[in-house]
Design an enzyme around this catalytic site. Sequence first.
Site, PDB file in Angstrom:
ATOM      1  N   HIS A 149       0.730  -1.100   0.208  1.00 52.08           N
ATOM      2  CA  HIS A 149       0.058  -0.077  -0.029  1.00 52.08           C
ATOM      3  C   HIS A 149       0.854   1.343  -0.075  1.00 52.08           C
ATOM      4  CE1 HIS A 149       0.983  -0.218   4.273  1.00 52.08           C
ATOM      5  NE2 HIS A 149       0.620   1.103   4.329  1.00 52.08           N
TER       6      HIS A 149
HETATM    7  C1  UD1 Z   1      -2.338   5.176   5.807  1.00 49.96           C
HETATM    8  C2  UD1 Z   1      -1.137   5.769   6.522  1.00 49.96           C
HETATM    9  C3  UD1 Z   1      -0.004   4.724   6.548  1.00 49.96           C
HETATM   10  C4  UD1 Z   1      -0.620   3.458   7.022  1.00 49.96           C
HETATM   11  C5  UD1 Z   1      -1.888   3.037   6.241  1.00 49.96           C
HETATM   12  C6  UD1 Z   1      -2.376   1.814   6.702  1.00 49.96           C
HETATM   13  C7  UD1 Z   1      -0.642   8.109   6.320  1.00 49.96           C
HETATM   14  C8  UD1 Z   1       0.157   9.349   5.756  1.00 49.96           C
HETATM   15  N1  UD1 Z   1      -0.550   6.932   5.900  1.00 49.96           N
HETATM   16  O1  UD1 Z   1      -2.046   5.119   4.415  1.00 49.96           O
HETATM   17  O2  UD1 Z   1       1.134   5.192   7.070  1.00 49.96           O
HETATM   18  O3  UD1 Z   1       0.472   2.423   6.712  1.00 49.96           O
HETATM   19  O4  UD1 Z   1      -2.845   4.050   6.276  1.00 49.96           O
HETATM   20  O5  UD1 Z   1      -3.623   1.289   5.977  1.00 49.96           O
HETATM   21  O6  UD1 Z   1      -1.254   8.437   7.118  1.00 49.96           O
HETATM   22  N2  UD1 Z   1      -9.526   4.475   1.505  1.00 49.96           N
HETATM   23  C9  UD1 Z   1     -10.547   3.778   1.565  1.00 49.96           C
HETATM   24  N3  UD1 Z   1     -11.169   3.633   2.624  1.00 49.96           N
HETATM   25  C10 UD1 Z   1     -10.868   3.783   3.898  1.00 49.96           C
HETATM   26  C11 UD1 Z   1      -9.393   4.535   4.008  1.00 49.96           C
HETATM   27  C12 UD1 Z   1      -8.972   4.905   2.663  1.00 49.96           C
HETATM   28  O7  UD1 Z   1     -11.272   3.615   0.458  1.00 49.96           O
HETATM   29  O8  UD1 Z   1     -11.233   3.504   5.145  1.00 49.96           O
HETATM   30  C13 UD1 Z   1      -8.693   4.613   0.209  1.00 49.96           C
HETATM   31  C14 UD1 Z   1      -9.179   6.320  -0.377  1.00 49.96           C
HETATM   32  O9  UD1 Z   1      -9.232   6.037  -1.681  1.00 49.96           O
HETATM   33  C15 UD1 Z   1      -7.787   6.876   0.072  1.00 49.96           C
HETATM   34  C16 UD1 Z   1      -6.699   5.942   0.121  1.00 49.96           C
HETATM   35  O10 UD1 Z   1      -7.520   4.329   0.294  1.00 49.96           O
HETATM   36  O11 UD1 Z   1      -7.674   8.059  -0.578  1.00 49.96           O
HETATM   37  C17 UD1 Z   1      -5.519   6.202   0.974  1.00 49.96           C
HETATM   38  O12 UD1 Z   1      -5.970   6.273   2.155  1.00 49.96           O
HETATM   39  P1  UD1 Z   1      -5.117   7.279   3.341  1.00 49.96           P
HETATM   40  O13 UD1 Z   1      -5.717   7.176   4.696  1.00 49.96           O
HETATM   41  O14 UD1 Z   1      -4.777   8.617   2.622  1.00 49.96           O
HETATM   42  O15 UD1 Z   1      -3.731   6.577   3.498  1.00 49.96           O
HETATM   43  P2  UD1 Z   1      -3.239   5.170   3.449  1.00 49.96           P
HETATM   44  O16 UD1 Z   1      -2.833   4.722   2.073  1.00 49.96           O
HETATM   45  O17 UD1 Z   1      -4.342   4.202   3.721  1.00 49.96           O
END
Ligand code: UD1
Length: 362
Positions: free
Chosen positions: A205
Amino acid sequence: MKILHVVGARPNFVKVASILKACDRESGIESVLVHTGQHYSDNMSNTFFDELDIPMPDINLEVGSGSHAQQTGEIMKRFEPVLLQNSPDAVLVVGDVNSTLACALVAVKLGFKTIHVEAGLRSFDRTMPEEINRVLTDSICDFLFVTEPDGLTNLKSEGINTSKIYFVGNVMIDTLKLHKTKAACSNILNDLDLAVGSYGVVTLHRPSNVDNYKVFGRIIDALAEIQKDIKVIFPMHPRTYNNIKSNGLGVRLEQLPNILTIKPLGYIDFLKLMSEAKIVLTDSGGIQEETTILGVPCLTLRDNTERPITITKGTNMLVGTDTERILNGYHQSLSKAKPIVEPDFWDGRASVRVVRILLDLL
Ligand code: UD1
């Protein structure tokens, strides 16, 4: 004593689960749980509350997804009034996600005692968003709880006063040890038609891996070879899923008959899947630690790790993202099993140490 605990993203839930339990066991501690809403999908959030027996958050800031600036700024704006209204004796943040830094910054600026659990980890790679979050959070918090001795060294070399630093061990491993028996009863192997020790598990991820078509393509080239040898299960993070849908790599993955992509799993099923795997390939930080305790070979698809103890004592091997290097690592780690050496204080009692120290300090 009132402690306000902050969670936002999936790995935070696993850490806070055991801290909240330890707080509950001590009389005189009142816990308030704030969920920033950084992760909000059922399988990225709610499932963990159910399975790890975490009480429903007292407050959910519902920030959702966005750019780093949007997400961090929105969390700060929404957290400030909540903090003022609750007025705890201390704010506790865990890990290295955007929610960690955003809430620590708000709390420190308002003069609240602020605690960082899992402090001191450094990848020394400032292109990682988490590294920025770690360095900044550690530089402003009042009490720093570290998981491994390197954490102490890193904080000292950044000039942080040693009187703020406590080596307590790993709260995420507390949660793992607490749930291992329950995980043993999970049906996931039957559901996916897998035999113990016969398959690999992949999780990816990191933006540096999955947002970059070329890098992700090189990793898939390696997986294409590995799946000729063993079945590969790939529980897919939403970021990764969104990317493969838009960049065409999804079609490539579908053509590989022995790779099964599935939705993100809950904690219990994933723990079982990981425990019985022949090998795990990942870019997650937490999984490097969990495989170390489980004694399952782990290939980390990154050029660095903020958790070096998983290499020196554990089963982890850094293999980067070059196809050949991943395949060499795969053959090498299967050819000789590394004995498990449990890192100091990864004994299931780290959260109890955190809470005892806090009772003393506050
Ligand atoms: C975040 C953390 C990372 C951690 C990871 C665990 C930061 C900078 N990054 O990354 O350190 O290892 O979480 O998973 O804080 N999305 C969904 N549903 C959700 C959450 C996210 O669909 O419940 C999708 C969305 O499209 C979103 C993308 O995932 O834009 C990324 O989510 P985000 O919280 O920005 O960062 P992670 O890549 O999950």
